[in-house]
Design a protein around this motif. Structure first.
Motif, PDB file in Angstrom:
ATOM      1  N   GLN A  43      15.774  -2.134 -10.335  1.00  0.00           N
ATOM      2  CA  GLN A  43      14.392  -1.661 -10.358  1.00  0.00           C
ATOM      3  C   GLN A  43      13.930  -1.270  -8.956  1.00  0.00           C
ATOM      4  O   GLN A  43      13.211  -0.281  -8.781  1.00  0.00           O
ATOM      5  N   MET A  44      14.346  -2.049  -7.957  1.00  0.00           N
ATOM      6  CA  MET A  44      13.959  -1.749  -6.584  1.00  0.00           C
ATOM      7  C   MET A  44      14.560  -0.411  -6.136  1.00  0.00           C
ATOM      8  O   MET A  44      13.893   0.399  -5.495  1.00  0.00           O
ATOM      9  N   PHE A  49      12.656   2.357  -7.827  1.00  0.00           N
ATOM     10  CA  PHE A  49      11.337   2.494  -7.211  1.00  0.00           C
ATOM     11  C   PHE A  49      11.445   3.223  -5.881  1.00  0.00           C
ATOM     12  O   PHE A  49      10.645   4.109  -5.576  1.00  0.00           O
ATOM     13  N   GLY A  50      12.442   2.861  -5.084  1.00  0.00           N
ATOM     14  CA  GLY A  50      12.650   3.521  -3.800  1.00  0.00           C
ATOM     15  C   GLY A  50      12.965   4.993  -3.969  1.00  0.00           C
ATOM     16  O   GLY A  50      12.454   5.842  -3.226  1.00  0.00           O
ATOM     17  N   ASP A  90       3.066   0.478  -3.384  1.00  0.00           N
ATOM     18  CA  ASP A  90       4.041   0.735  -2.337  1.00  0.00           C
ATOM     19  C   ASP A  90       5.180  -0.280  -2.418  1.00  0.00           C
ATOM     20  O   ASP A  90       5.144  -1.225  -3.197  1.00  0.00           O
ATOM     21  N   MET A  91       6.203  -0.065  -1.593  1.00  0.00           N
ATOM     22  CA  MET A  91       7.410  -0.891  -1.651  1.00  0.00           C
ATOM     23  C   MET A  91       7.094  -2.347  -1.336  1.00  0.00           C
ATOM     24  O   MET A  91       7.639  -3.249  -1.970  1.00  0.00           O
ATOM     25  N   GLU A  92       6.211  -2.598  -0.402  1.00  0.00           N
ATOM     26  CA  GLU A  92       5.866  -3.983  -0.041  1.00  0.00           C
ATOM     27  C   GLU A  92       5.251  -4.715  -1.227  1.00  0.00           C
ATOM     28  O   GLU A  92       5.598  -5.856  -1.528  1.00  0.00           O
ATOM     29  N   GLN A  93       4.339  -4.057  -1.938  1.00  0.00           N
ATOM     30  CA  GLN A  93       3.716  -4.663  -3.106  1.00  0.00           C
ATOM     31  C   GLN A  93       4.740  -4.893  -4.211  1.00  0.00           C
ATOM     32  O   GLN A  93       4.729  -5.921  -4.881  1.00  0.00           O
ATOM     33  N   PHE A  94       5.637  -3.932  -4.391  1.00  0.00           N
ATOM     34  CA  PHE A  94       6.682  -4.065  -5.397  1.00  0.00           C
ATOM     35  C   PHE A  94       7.569  -5.272  -5.083  1.00  0.00           C
ATOM     36  O   PHE A  94       7.887  -6.073  -5.960  1.00  0.00           O
ATOM     37  N   LEU A  95       7.963  -5.427  -3.819  1.00  0.00           N
ATOM     38  CA  LEU A  95       8.810  -6.554  -3.433  1.00  0.00           C
ATOM     39  C   LEU A  95       8.086  -7.880  -3.616  1.00  0.00           C
ATOM     40  O   LEU A  95       8.699  -8.887  -3.988  1.00  0.00           O
ATOM     41  N   ASN A 134       9.777   6.884  -4.875  1.00  0.00           N
ATOM     42  CA  ASN A 134       8.943   7.104  -3.683  1.00  0.00           C
ATOM     43  C   ASN A 134       9.485   8.244  -2.840  1.00  0.00           C
ATOM     44  O   ASN A 134       8.725   9.094  -2.365  1.00  0.00           O
ATOM     45  N   GLN A 135      10.798   8.295  -2.643  1.00  0.00           N
ATOM     46  CA  GLN A 135      11.394   9.358  -1.844  1.00  0.00           C
ATOM     47  C   GLN A 135      11.224  10.715  -2.509  1.00  0.00           C
ATOM     48  O   GLN A 135      10.971  11.719  -1.836  1.00  0.00           O
TER      49      GLN A 135
END
Length: 142
Positions: A62-63, A66-67, A28-33, A70-71
Protein backbone atom coordinates in the motif's frame (compact mmCIF):
# COMPACT_ATOMS: atom_id res chain seq x y z
CA UNK A 1 -9.26 5.25 1.96
CA UNK A 2 -9.31 1.89 3.73
CA UNK A 3 -9.46 2.27 7.48
CA UNK A 4 -8.61 -0.79 9.57
CA UNK A 5 -11.56 -1.84 11.75
CA UNK A 6 -9.71 -0.99 14.98
CA UNK A 7 -9.22 2.65 13.96
CA UNK A 8 -11.96 5.14 14.55
CA UNK A 9 -12.76 8.35 12.77
CA UNK A 10 -11.69 10.21 15.91
CA UNK A 11 -8.20 8.72 15.69
CA UNK A 12 -7.99 9.82 12.05
CA UNK A 13 -8.77 13.40 13.08
CA UNK A 14 -5.82 13.29 15.45
CA UNK A 15 -3.56 12.14 12.60
CA UNK A 16 -4.66 14.92 10.25
CA UNK A 17 -4.74 18.14 12.32
CA UNK A 18 -4.83 20.37 9.22
CA UNK A 19 -7.93 18.61 7.86
CA UNK A 20 -9.79 21.92 7.62
CA UNK A 21 -7.24 23.27 5.11
CA UNK A 22 -7.04 20.14 2.97
CA UNK A 23 -9.65 18.23 1.08
CA UNK A 24 -10.60 14.80 2.40
CA UNK A 25 -8.77 13.14 -0.49
CA UNK A 26 -5.48 14.95 0.31
CA UNK A 27 -3.16 12.75 2.33
CA UNK A 28 0.59 13.09 2.34
CA UNK A 29 3.16 10.34 2.88
CA UNK A 30 3.79 11.30 6.51
CA UNK A 31 0.09 11.01 7.37
CA UNK A 32 -0.15 7.72 5.50
CA UNK A 33 2.82 6.30 7.44
CA UNK A 34 1.24 7.43 10.72
CA UNK A 35 -1.96 5.56 9.83
CA UNK A 36 0.01 2.43 8.91
CA UNK A 37 2.07 2.55 12.12
CA UNK A 38 -1.08 2.99 14.25
CA UNK A 39 -2.73 0.07 12.46
CA UNK A 40 0.34 -2.15 12.87
CA UNK A 41 0.63 -1.35 16.58
CA UNK A 42 -2.92 -2.52 17.30
CA UNK A 43 -3.48 -6.14 18.23
CA UNK A 44 -4.82 -8.41 15.53
CA UNK A 45 -8.28 -9.88 16.00
CA UNK A 46 -7.12 -13.32 14.81
CA UNK A 47 -4.15 -13.42 17.19
CA UNK A 48 -1.60 -13.24 14.37
CA UNK A 49 1.59 -11.24 14.51
CA UNK A 50 0.41 -8.47 12.17
CA UNK A 51 -1.81 -5.83 13.65
CA UNK A 52 -4.65 -3.88 12.15
CA UNK A 53 -6.09 -6.62 9.96
CA UNK A 54 -3.20 -7.00 7.51
CA UNK A 55 0.35 -8.25 7.41
CA UNK A 56 3.46 -6.17 6.89
CA UNK A 57 3.71 -6.97 3.17
CA UNK A 58 0.19 -5.61 2.65
CA UNK A 59 1.23 -2.34 4.26
CA UNK A 60 4.44 -2.13 2.24
CA UNK A 61 2.45 -2.74 -0.96
CA UNK A 62 0.00 0.00 0.00
CA UNK A 63 2.86 2.37 0.80
CA UNK A 64 4.48 1.72 -2.59
CA UNK A 65 1.16 2.31 -4.37
CA UNK A 66 0.61 5.51 -2.41
CA UNK A 67 4.10 6.74 -3.26
CA UNK A 68 3.60 5.98 -6.96
CA UNK A 69 0.26 7.79 -6.95
CA UNK A 70 1.88 10.88 -5.40
CA UNK A 71 4.64 10.83 -8.01
CA UNK A 72 2.13 10.48 -10.84
CA UNK A 73 0.15 13.47 -9.54
CA UNK A 74 3.32 15.57 -9.33
CA UNK A 75 4.31 14.51 -12.86
CA UNK A 76 0.86 15.44 -14.17
CA UNK A 77 1.06 18.89 -12.58
CA UNK A 78 4.54 19.45 -14.00
CA UNK A 79 3.46 18.40 -17.49
CA UNK A 80 0.42 20.69 -17.38
CA UNK A 81 2.59 23.62 -16.37
CA UNK A 82 5.09 22.82 -19.12
CA UNK A 83 2.30 22.56 -21.69
CA UNK A 84 0.89 25.96 -20.71
CA UNK A 85 4.31 27.59 -20.86
CA UNK A 86 4.99 26.10 -24.30
CA UNK A 87 1.63 27.27 -25.59
CA UNK A 88 2.25 30.76 -24.25
CA UNK A 89 5.66 30.93 -25.94
CA UNK A 90 4.16 29.74 -29.25
CA UNK A 91 1.45 32.39 -29.07
CA UNK A 92 3.92 35.16 -28.29
CA UNK A 93 6.11 34.14 -31.23
CA UNK A 94 3.15 34.64 -33.62
CA UNK A 95 2.65 38.34 -32.92
CA UNK A 96 2.91 40.16 -36.26
CA UNK A 97 2.72 36.97 -38.36
CA UNK A 98 0.01 36.30 -40.91
CA UNK A 99 -2.33 33.46 -39.93
CA UNK A 100 -5.34 31.74 -41.38
CA UNK A 101 -7.94 30.56 -38.89
CA UNK A 102 -11.01 28.40 -39.12
CA UNK A 103 -13.90 29.82 -37.08
CA UNK A 104 -16.57 27.82 -35.26
CA UNK A 105 -18.87 28.52 -38.25
CA UNK A 106 -16.31 26.86 -40.59
CA UNK A 107 -15.34 30.20 -42.14
CA UNK A 108 -11.74 31.11 -42.91
CA UNK A 109 -10.29 34.30 -41.45
CA UNK A 110 -6.87 35.67 -42.43
CA UNK A 111 -4.86 38.46 -40.91
CA UNK A 112 -1.90 39.42 -38.77
CA UNK A 113 -1.78 38.41 -35.12
CA UNK A 114 -2.28 41.74 -33.35
CA UNK A 115 -1.80 40.64 -29.77
CA UNK A 116 -1.87 37.71 -27.37
CA UNK A 117 -4.11 37.41 -24.34
CA UNK A 118 -3.92 34.96 -21.46
CA UNK A 119 -7.02 33.60 -19.74
CA UNK A 120 -6.27 31.30 -16.77
CA UNK A 121 -2.89 30.61 -18.32
CA UNK A 122 -4.30 29.66 -21.74
CA UNK A 123 -3.23 31.83 -24.67
CA UNK A 124 -5.59 33.34 -27.22
CA UNK A 125 -4.63 35.49 -30.20
CA UNK A 126 -6.32 38.56 -31.63
CA UNK A 127 -6.74 38.77 -35.40
CA UNK A 128 -8.78 41.55 -37.07
CA UNK A 129 -10.02 42.63 -33.63
CA UNK A 130 -11.45 39.22 -32.67
CA UNK A 131 -10.10 36.65 -30.20
CA UNK A 132 -9.31 33.08 -31.31
CA UNK A 133 -7.84 30.06 -29.59
CA UNK A 134 -4.57 28.66 -30.88
CA UNK A 135 -6.25 25.47 -32.06
CA UNK A 136 -8.21 27.57 -34.60
CA UNK A 137 -5.03 28.24 -36.59
CA UNK A 138 -4.69 26.23 -39.78
CA UNK A 139 -1.78 28.13 -41.38
CA UNK A 140 0.98 30.50 -40.28
CA UNK A 141 2.83 32.73 -42.75
CA UNK A 142 5.84 35.03 -42.52
Amino acid sequence: MIVPPQMTIGSLNQITPEADTKQNSDLDMEQFLMIISKAMSMPSLDGGSGGGGGNETDYIGQMVQFGMLNQMQELTETMQTTMLMTQQQQALSMVGKEVTLKTDADQLVSGAVEKVRFDNGYATIQVNGAQYSLNSIIEVGA
